[in-house]
Design a protein around this motif. Structure first.
Motif, PDB file in Angstrom:
ATOM      1  N   GLU A 317      14.901 -19.475  52.245  1.00 12.72           N
ATOM      2  CA  GLU A 317      14.412 -18.858  53.473  1.00 12.72           C
ATOM      3  C   GLU A 317      13.130 -19.525  53.951  1.00 12.72           C
ATOM      4  O   GLU A 317      12.961 -19.806  55.148  1.00 12.72           O
ATOM      5  CB  GLU A 317      14.176 -17.361  53.264  1.00 12.72           C
ATOM      6  CG  GLU A 317      15.428 -16.548  53.009  1.00 12.72           C
ATOM      7  CD  GLU A 317      15.905 -16.632  51.566  1.00 12.72           C
ATOM      8  OE1 GLU A 317      15.165 -17.193  50.723  1.00 12.72           O
ATOM      9  OE2 GLU A 317      17.009 -16.141  51.274  1.00 12.72           O
ATOM     10  N   SER A 318      12.197 -19.791  53.013  1.00 14.49           N
ATOM     11  CA  SER A 318      10.945 -20.446  53.385  1.00 14.49           C
ATOM     12  C   SER A 318      11.197 -21.860  53.889  1.00 14.49           C
ATOM     13  O   SER A 318      10.561 -22.320  54.845  1.00 14.49           O
ATOM     14  CB  SER A 318       9.988 -20.477  52.185  1.00 14.49           C
ATOM     15  OG  SER A 318       9.598 -19.179  51.820  1.00 14.49           O
ATOM     16  N   PHE A 319      12.130 -22.552  53.245  1.00 14.06           N
ATOM     17  CA  PHE A 319      12.470 -23.902  53.682  1.00 14.06           C
ATOM     18  C   PHE A 319      13.002 -23.884  55.109  1.00 14.06           C
ATOM     19  O   PHE A 319      12.559 -24.669  55.965  1.00 14.06           O
ATOM     20  CB  PHE A 319      13.514 -24.514  52.745  1.00 14.06           C
ATOM     21  CG  PHE A 319      14.147 -25.776  53.284  1.00 14.06           C
ATOM     22  CD1 PHE A 319      13.486 -26.997  53.167  1.00 14.06           C
ATOM     23  CD2 PHE A 319      15.381 -25.734  53.913  1.00 14.06           C
ATOM     24  CE1 PHE A 319      14.063 -28.149  53.676  1.00 14.06           C
ATOM     25  CE2 PHE A 319      15.966 -26.875  54.418  1.00 14.06           C
ATOM     26  CZ  PHE A 319      15.311 -28.090  54.302  1.00 14.06           C
ATOM     27  N   GLN A 320      13.952 -23.018  55.394  1.00 13.30           N
ATOM     28  CA  GLN A 320      14.549 -22.978  56.721  1.00 13.30           C
ATOM     29  C   GLN A 320      13.536 -22.566  57.788  1.00 13.30           C
ATOM     30  O   GLN A 320      13.506 -23.136  58.885  1.00 13.30           O
ATOM     31  CB  GLN A 320      15.736 -22.017  56.713  1.00 13.30           C
ATOM     32  CG  GLN A 320      16.896 -22.499  55.858  1.00 13.30           C
ATOM     33  CD  GLN A 320      17.887 -21.397  55.520  1.00 13.30           C
ATOM     34  OE1 GLN A 320      17.763 -20.270  56.013  1.00 13.30           O
ATOM     35  NE2 GLN A 320      18.854 -21.705  54.664  1.00 13.30           N
ATOM     36  N   ARG A 321      12.674 -21.604  57.452  1.00  9.17           N
ATOM     37  CA  ARG A 321      11.677 -21.152  58.417  1.00  9.17           C
ATOM     38  C   ARG A 321      10.682 -22.278  58.715  1.00  9.17           C
ATOM     39  O   ARG A 321      10.338 -22.524  59.878  1.00  9.17           O
ATOM     40  CB  ARG A 321      10.948 -19.928  57.873  1.00  9.17           C
ATOM     41  CG  ARG A 321       9.925 -19.347  58.826  1.00  9.17           C
ATOM     42  CD  ARG A 321       9.474 -17.974  58.380  1.00  9.17           C
ATOM     43  NE  ARG A 321       8.944 -17.970  57.027  1.00  9.17           N
ATOM     44  CZ  ARG A 321       9.542 -17.369  56.003  1.00  9.17           C
ATOM     45  NH1 ARG A 321      10.704 -16.771  56.175  1.00  9.17           N
ATOM     46  NH2 ARG A 321       8.998 -17.399  54.797  1.00  9.17           N
ATOM     47  N   THR A 322      10.218 -22.971  57.665  1.00  9.12           N
ATOM     48  CA  THR A 322       9.264 -24.062  57.865  1.00  9.12           C
ATOM     49  C   THR A 322       9.893 -25.202  58.651  1.00  9.12           C
ATOM     50  O   THR A 322       9.269 -25.773  59.558  1.00  9.12           O
ATOM     51  CB  THR A 322       8.766 -24.580  56.504  1.00  9.12           C
ATOM     52  OG1 THR A 322       8.193 -23.493  55.759  1.00  9.12           O
ATOM     53  CG2 THR A 322       7.704 -25.656  56.688  1.00  9.12           C
ATOM     54  N   ARG A 323      11.128 -25.542  58.327  1.00  8.34           N
ATOM     55  CA  ARG A 323      11.836 -26.608  59.051  1.00  8.34           C
ATOM     56  C   ARG A 323      11.961 -26.266  60.525  1.00  8.34           C
ATOM     57  O   ARG A 323      11.699 -27.109  61.405  1.00  8.34           O
ATOM     58  CB  ARG A 323      13.220 -26.787  58.439  1.00  8.34           C
ATOM     59  CG  ARG A 323      14.102 -27.812  59.139  1.00  8.34           C
ATOM     60  CD  ARG A 323      15.558 -27.565  58.798  1.00  8.34           C
ATOM     61  NE  ARG A 323      16.000 -26.231  59.227  1.00  8.34           N
ATOM     62  CZ  ARG A 323      17.135 -25.663  58.848  1.00  8.34           C
ATOM     63  NH1 ARG A 323      17.954 -26.285  58.026  1.00  8.34           N
ATOM     64  NH2 ARG A 323      17.452 -24.451  59.295  1.00  8.34           N
ATOM     65  N   ASP A 324      12.342 -25.041  60.830  1.00  4.10           N
ATOM     66  CA  ASP A 324      12.517 -24.648  62.222  1.00  4.10           C
ATOM     67  C   ASP A 324      11.197 -24.664  62.985  1.00  4.10           C
ATOM     68  O   ASP A 324      11.134 -25.098  64.142  1.00  4.10           O
ATOM     69  CB  ASP A 324      13.150 -23.256  62.301  1.00  4.10           C
ATOM     70  CG  ASP A 324      14.576 -23.240  61.760  1.00  4.10           C
ATOM     71  OD1 ASP A 324      15.171 -24.332  61.612  1.00  4.10           O
ATOM     72  OD2 ASP A 324      15.083 -22.137  61.463  1.00  4.10           O
ATOM     73  N   LEU A 325      10.127 -24.196  62.349  1.00  5.85           N
ATOM     74  CA  LEU A 325       8.823 -24.213  63.004  1.00  5.85           C
ATOM     75  C   LEU A 325       8.361 -25.644  63.254  1.00  5.85           C
ATOM     76  O   LEU A 325       7.781 -25.950  64.309  1.00  5.85           O
ATOM     77  CB  LEU A 325       7.794 -23.476  62.133  1.00  5.85           C
ATOM     78  CG  LEU A 325       7.979 -21.970  61.975  1.00  5.85           C
ATOM     79  CD1 LEU A 325       6.956 -21.418  60.990  1.00  5.85           C
ATOM     80  CD2 LEU A 325       7.853 -21.258  63.321  1.00  5.85           C
ATOM     81  N   LEU A 326       8.621 -26.515  62.296  1.00  6.33           N
ATOM     82  CA  LEU A 326       8.242 -27.918  62.425  1.00  6.33           C
ATOM     83  C   LEU A 326       8.932 -28.553  63.627  1.00  6.33           C
ATOM     84  O   LEU A 326       8.320 -29.294  64.407  1.00  6.33           O
ATOM     85  CB  LEU A 326       8.605 -28.652  61.129  1.00  6.33           C
ATOM     86  CG  LEU A 326       8.696 -30.174  61.156  1.00  6.33           C
ATOM     87  CD1 LEU A 326       7.348 -30.783  61.495  1.00  6.33           C
ATOM     88  CD2 LEU A 326       9.173 -30.693  59.797  1.00  6.33           C
ATOM     89  N   TRP A 327      10.194 -28.287  63.787  1.00  3.45           N
ATOM     90  CA  TRP A 327      10.971 -28.917  64.853  1.00  3.45           C
ATOM     91  C   TRP A 327      10.633 -28.364  66.235  1.00  3.45           C
ATOM     92  O   TRP A 327      10.955 -28.978  67.251  1.00  3.45           O
ATOM     93  CB  TRP A 327      12.463 -28.742  64.573  1.00  3.45           C
ATOM     94  CG  TRP A 327      12.952 -29.619  63.449  1.00  3.45           C
ATOM     95  CD1 TRP A 327      12.287 -30.653  62.866  1.00  3.45           C
ATOM     96  CD2 TRP A 327      14.207 -29.520  62.780  1.00  3.45           C
ATOM     97  NE1 TRP A 327      13.052 -31.213  61.863  1.00  3.45           N
ATOM     98  CE2 TRP A 327      14.242 -30.546  61.789  1.00  3.45           C
ATOM     99  CE3 TRP A 327      15.319 -28.684  62.901  1.00  3.45           C
ATOM    100  CZ2 TRP A 327      15.319 -30.747  60.946  1.00  3.45           C
ATOM    101  CZ3 TRP A 327      16.402 -28.892  62.058  1.00  3.45           C
ATOM    102  CH2 TRP A 327      16.408 -29.912  61.088  1.00  3.45           C
TER     103      TRP A 327
END
Length: 500
Positions: A317-327
């Motif tokens: 969940e943290s990975f997906q949230r961070t990836r989405d915020l980054l993009w």
């Protein structure tokens, strides 16, 4: 202390796992209920009240970390790709320091504290006694699965409580190692490991503990707090927040970049206390960016993915949230690479970030550092104060007045000048949040107090009934006049009238 025995196999099945982030096999509510009953019976037996018992448990905890250092290194390597250096320094040593500090000070902490003598207490004894709360629940976070589970446990043991410890579910190897080792070192009736996933935490909290200690995200913390509120269970919450970092034009850019880069990117960027964003004085923005880029290469090489010193994200969940915020935010100046199969995000620095970007609206739980420009310290302070109170505020400056202004004109759980994260490692400094970043604190004496009830005690005699009779009915104006006159004789705060 009763002889240790292995935990019954029917409680938990230890599974071998090879994939990062695979959750533990969760405990059924009925299992948690049985463990809570056993812990409560052990507490009511009075064994934890003894100083010798507490010391023995703290010493056993230290031995567990020393004896199985290699296994903890392996477990955290599997869960987070965590380098041995980071495991030893930021996990094991921190817990050992907490335990050793508690061992050295336990006798003093347990002694009743006598209240300052006043005229009102001339012939009385006024003191505060620290008594254990009972059975507590400790819920660890994904960031540091050992330190954030066992660090609070030190305070719970020192204060004389029994405890159920719930490590983070996706750090499965570490959680199962703790579950296996606890019965061999700690009293197997007083201290237990349970595996409750994030979605089941509320159900476990509602089993009615005497205190709940939670480290993690604000969303999960809110659910824990609401569940605890239904049974009037007190809570300590240490919550993630957007920790600002102001870089002044008067600072050592080389040292500043090294310390910010280390704080943001160590442990794969997973930290509640890392700088969440940089407010950089416009005059040094480009210089800081170049220095940070050099630091990333110095730390992890040209290909951080290949570096043995760089971790991975433990929570999907943290990975997906961070990836989405980054993009969805700013412009990538450094890094930006993402490999979903490994839950890998490269050390990333974003520029051209504005306050309305997605990454500025949510806590960052991964290796991404946004940089925003400000013109002066006034603008930086105003920016910080427009937002929720953070867990930490950082400032890098050689100007003492700038440091003083940030410290005194902003509110946060902790403050650090010219470094980052290290304030949260100091045993002597209480650490916790304020406002949206949490409530309560821990570390050292503060942990002992968090897991204790400070009971006010007044010990009086009956020698002065000839005076105290004035307070009894039937009420007479003469008696009221005497009591009013007596209260005027006292110095401020001494309260002669209280004697009556």
């Amino acid at each position: 202390m009763s002889a240790p025995s292995p935990a019954p196999a029917q409680w938990f099945k230890a599974l071998r796992r090879t994939r990062l982030g695979e959750p533990c096999l969760q405990s059924r509510p009925s299992e948690c209920v049985q463990l809570l009953k056993r812990a409560r019976a052990a507490f009511q037996s009075g064994c934890t009240a003894q100083e010798g018992f507490r010391l023995a448990q703290l010493q056993a905890l230290v031995r567990m970390l020393v004896d199985h250092e290699g296994e903890f290194v392996d477990a955290l390597g599997k869960d987070l790709h965590k380098p041995r250096f980071e495991t030893v320094v930021s996990e094991l040593i921190l817990v050992k320091n907490e335990a050793l500090h508690a061992i050295a000070n336990l006798k003093k902490w347990m002694q009743p504290q006598h209240v300052e003598w006043t005229l009102a207490t001339t012939l009385d004894q006024s003191l505060v006694v620290s008594e254990p709360l009972g059975v507590v629940l400790i819920i660890g976070a994904w960031c540091s699965p050992v330190q954030q589970s066992l660090g609070p446990l030190v305070g719970a043991i020192a204060a004389g409580n029994c405890a159920l410890v719930n490590p983070y579910e996706h750090a499965s190897h570490t959680a199962e190692l703790l579950q296996r080792l606890f019965p061999s070192y700690l009293d197997h009736e007083c201290y237990h490991v349970v595996f409750a996933g994030v979605n089941n935490l509320a159900e476990v909290v509602e089993l009615k503990f005497d205190h709940v200690f939670f480290i993690g995200s604000r969303e999960d913390g809110r659910r824990v707090s609401q569940a605890a509120g239904r049974t009037l269970t007190p809570v300590t919450l240490v919550l993630g927040a957007k920790n600002p970092c102001y870089v002044d034009r008067r600072c050592d850019l080389g040292a500043t970049a090294l310390r910010i880069a280390w704080a943001r990117f160590h442990n794969g960027g997973q930290s509640l206390v890392a700088p969440d964003y940089v407010l950089c004085h416009a005059a040094v923005r480009e210089g800081l960016l170049r220095a940070l880029k050099r630091c990333v290469t110095q730390f992890y090489g040209a290909e951080p993915q290949e570096s043995p010193s760089y971790g991975r994200m433990g929570s999907p969940e943290s990975f997906q949230r961070t990836r989405d915020l980054l993009w969805r935010s700013g412009k990538v100046a450094v890094g930006g690479q993402v490999i979903e199969a490994e839950k890998y995000i490269a050390p990333t620095i974003l520029t051209n970030v504005v306050e309305t970007d997605a990454i500025m609206q949510h806590d960052i739980t991964g290796p991404v550092l946004p940089i925003l420009s400000v013109e002066d310290v006034d603008e930086a302070i105003a920016f910080v104060n427009r937002r929720d109170k953070p867990l930490c505020v950082y400032v890098y400056s050689s100007d003492g007045q700038v440091i003083s202004r940030l410290m005194n004109e902003t509110s946060s759980g902790a403050f650090c000048a010219n470094d980052s994260v290290v304030q949260s490692m100091m045993v002597a400094l209480p650490f916790g949040g304020v406002g949206a970043s949490g409530m309560g604190s821990y570390h050292g004496r503060s942990s002992f107090d968090t897991f204790s009830h400070r009971k006010s005690c007044l010990l009086r005699g009956t020698q002065f009934e000839c005076v105290t009779y004035l307070r009894y009915p039937p009420y007479e104006d003469r008696n009221l006049s005497l009591m009013t006159w007596a209260s005027t004789l006292s110095q401020p705060g001494q309260g002669w009238c209280q004697l009556l």
